[in-house]
Design an enzyme around this catalytic site. Structure first.
Site, PDB file in Angstrom:
ATOM      1  N   CYS A 122       1.270  -1.364  -0.148  1.00 10.44           N
ATOM      2  CA  CYS A 122      -0.515   0.146  -0.104  1.00 10.44           C
ATOM      3  C   CYS A 122       0.415   0.892  -0.022  1.00 10.44           C
ATOM      4  O   CYS A 122       2.089   1.217   0.597  1.00 10.44           O
ATOM      5  CB  CYS A 122      -0.630  -0.102   1.545  1.00 10.44           C
ATOM      6  SG  CYS A 122      -2.296   1.352   0.780  1.00 10.44           S
ATOM      7  N   HIS A 164      -9.217  -4.156  -2.457  1.00 11.98           N
ATOM      8  CA  HIS A 164      -8.162  -3.631  -1.782  1.00 11.98           C
ATOM      9  C   HIS A 164      -8.282  -1.670  -1.817  1.00 11.98           C
ATOM     10  O   HIS A 164      -8.400  -0.958  -0.658  1.00 11.98           O
ATOM     11  CB  HIS A 164      -6.564  -3.297  -1.690  1.00 11.98           C
ATOM     12  CG  HIS A 164      -5.867  -2.409  -1.196  1.00 11.98           C
ATOM     13  ND1 HIS A 164      -4.247  -3.421  -1.054  1.00 11.98           N
ATOM     14  CD2 HIS A 164      -5.584  -1.343  -1.486  1.00 11.98           C
ATOM     15  CE1 HIS A 164      -4.154  -2.323  -0.428  1.00 11.98           C
ATOM     16  NE2 HIS A 164      -3.906  -1.157  -0.739  1.00 11.98           N
ATOM     17  N   GLU A 165      -8.940  -1.167  -2.750  1.00  8.95           N
ATOM     18  CA  GLU A 165      -8.837   0.694  -2.826  1.00  8.95           C
ATOM     19  C   GLU A 165     -10.629   0.697  -2.573  1.00  8.95           C
ATOM     20  O   GLU A 165     -10.661   1.638  -1.993  1.00  8.95           O
ATOM     21  CB  GLU A 165      -8.840   0.551  -4.431  1.00  8.95           C
ATOM     22  CG  GLU A 165      -7.840   0.637  -5.081  1.00  8.95           C
ATOM     23  CD  GLU A 165      -6.501   1.107  -4.294  1.00  8.95           C
ATOM     24  OE1 GLU A 165      -6.858   2.134  -3.402  1.00  8.95           O
ATOM     25  OE2 GLU A 165      -5.854   0.628  -4.728  1.00  8.95           O
ATOM     26  N   HIS A 168      -9.994   1.158   1.228  1.00 11.37           N
ATOM     27  CA  HIS A 168      -9.350   2.125   1.979  1.00 11.37           C
ATOM     28  C   HIS A 168     -10.719   3.217   2.229  1.00 11.37           C
ATOM     29  O   HIS A 168     -10.294   4.727   2.818  1.00 11.37           O
ATOM     30  CB  HIS A 168      -9.036   3.248   0.792  1.00 11.37           C
ATOM     31  CG  HIS A 168      -7.440   2.741   0.778  1.00 11.37           C
ATOM     32  ND1 HIS A 168      -6.813   3.206   1.472  1.00 11.37           N
ATOM     33  CD2 HIS A 168      -6.666   1.947  -0.654  1.00 11.37           C
ATOM     34  CE1 HIS A 168      -5.135   2.641   1.375  1.00 11.37           C
ATOM     35  NE2 HIS A 168      -5.215   2.003   0.189  1.00 11.37           N
TER      36      HIS A 168
HETATM   37 NI    NI Z   1      -3.563   1.580  -0.611  1.00 14.67          NI
END
Ligand code: NI
Length: 201
Positions: A122, A164-165, A168
């Protein structure tokens, strides 16, 4: 529009001028939906995110990573990472692979319950990576730069980046998803040992 103008347009949104790292509050709280998809600010946001992602050699970036608590993500899928299912399912998967995807207010739902473990990095947690288990296949959707609704299926690495995004946008960093913290290691040590590395996002 120049990069400078884009940066100025998103200043009022909280733009940090850099990729912020774990510990910055914006990375640890849910981001807000973008309500005006076609505004100059929304377009400028995507442009600035793409600049930061490219500069950092990342494969993905979420708006909170530049200080902005809004639901926007950008990413791309390296050709060699396309899953066989995706190649088979999507005629233009190969052509599509290295182009950049921009999504506002993205969502996903799992396709089945198959999970896959893989190494993630990341940009907000530099130099390290760890093993994370994610859904292997997903259907994801969101709005593109022109405010058009987009929906598609993704598998493997592509699906991993999207998950993953979107994490966030919910204030979640990948270590929270790890079940085996002993796999949290330094990129360069892992590369020296295995000649492999995780692309940060
Ligand atoms: Ni990330």
């Amino acid at each position: 529009m120049s990069g400078e103008l884009n940066s100025q347009l998103i200043m009022p949104l909280g733009y940090a001028g850099r990729i912020v790292r774990a510990g910055h509050p914006v990375l640890h709280r849910p981001a807000a939906a973008i309500t005006d998809l076609k505004s100059a600010e929304s377009k400028a946001l995507a442009a600035v995110m793409l600049d930061h992602m490219a500069e950092a050699n990342g494969v993905g970036l979420a708006a909170p990573q530049i200080g902005i608590g809004l639901r926007a993500i950008v990413f791309w899928v390296p050709r060699e990472r396309i899953a066989p299912e995706e190649m088979a399912a999507t005629e233009d998967a190969d052509e599509d692979s290295e182009s950049v995807h921009i999504l506002y207010n993205p969502k996903f739902t799992p396709l089945g319950d198959q999970m896959e473990a893989g190494i993630e990095g990341c940009l907000s947690i530099p130099d390290i990576c760890g093993m994370v288990t994610r859904y292997y296949g997903i259907r994801y959707s969101g709005y593109d730069l022109n405010g058009n609704w987009r929906e598609r299926e993704a598998y493997g690495y592509h699906a991993r980046i999207v998950q993953h995004e979107i994490d966030h946008l919910d204030g979640i960093l990948y270590p929270s998803r790890m079940t085996e913290l002993s796999t949290l290691v330094y990129n360069d040590e892992l590369a020296a040992a295995r000649e492999s590395r995780a692309d940060p996002s």
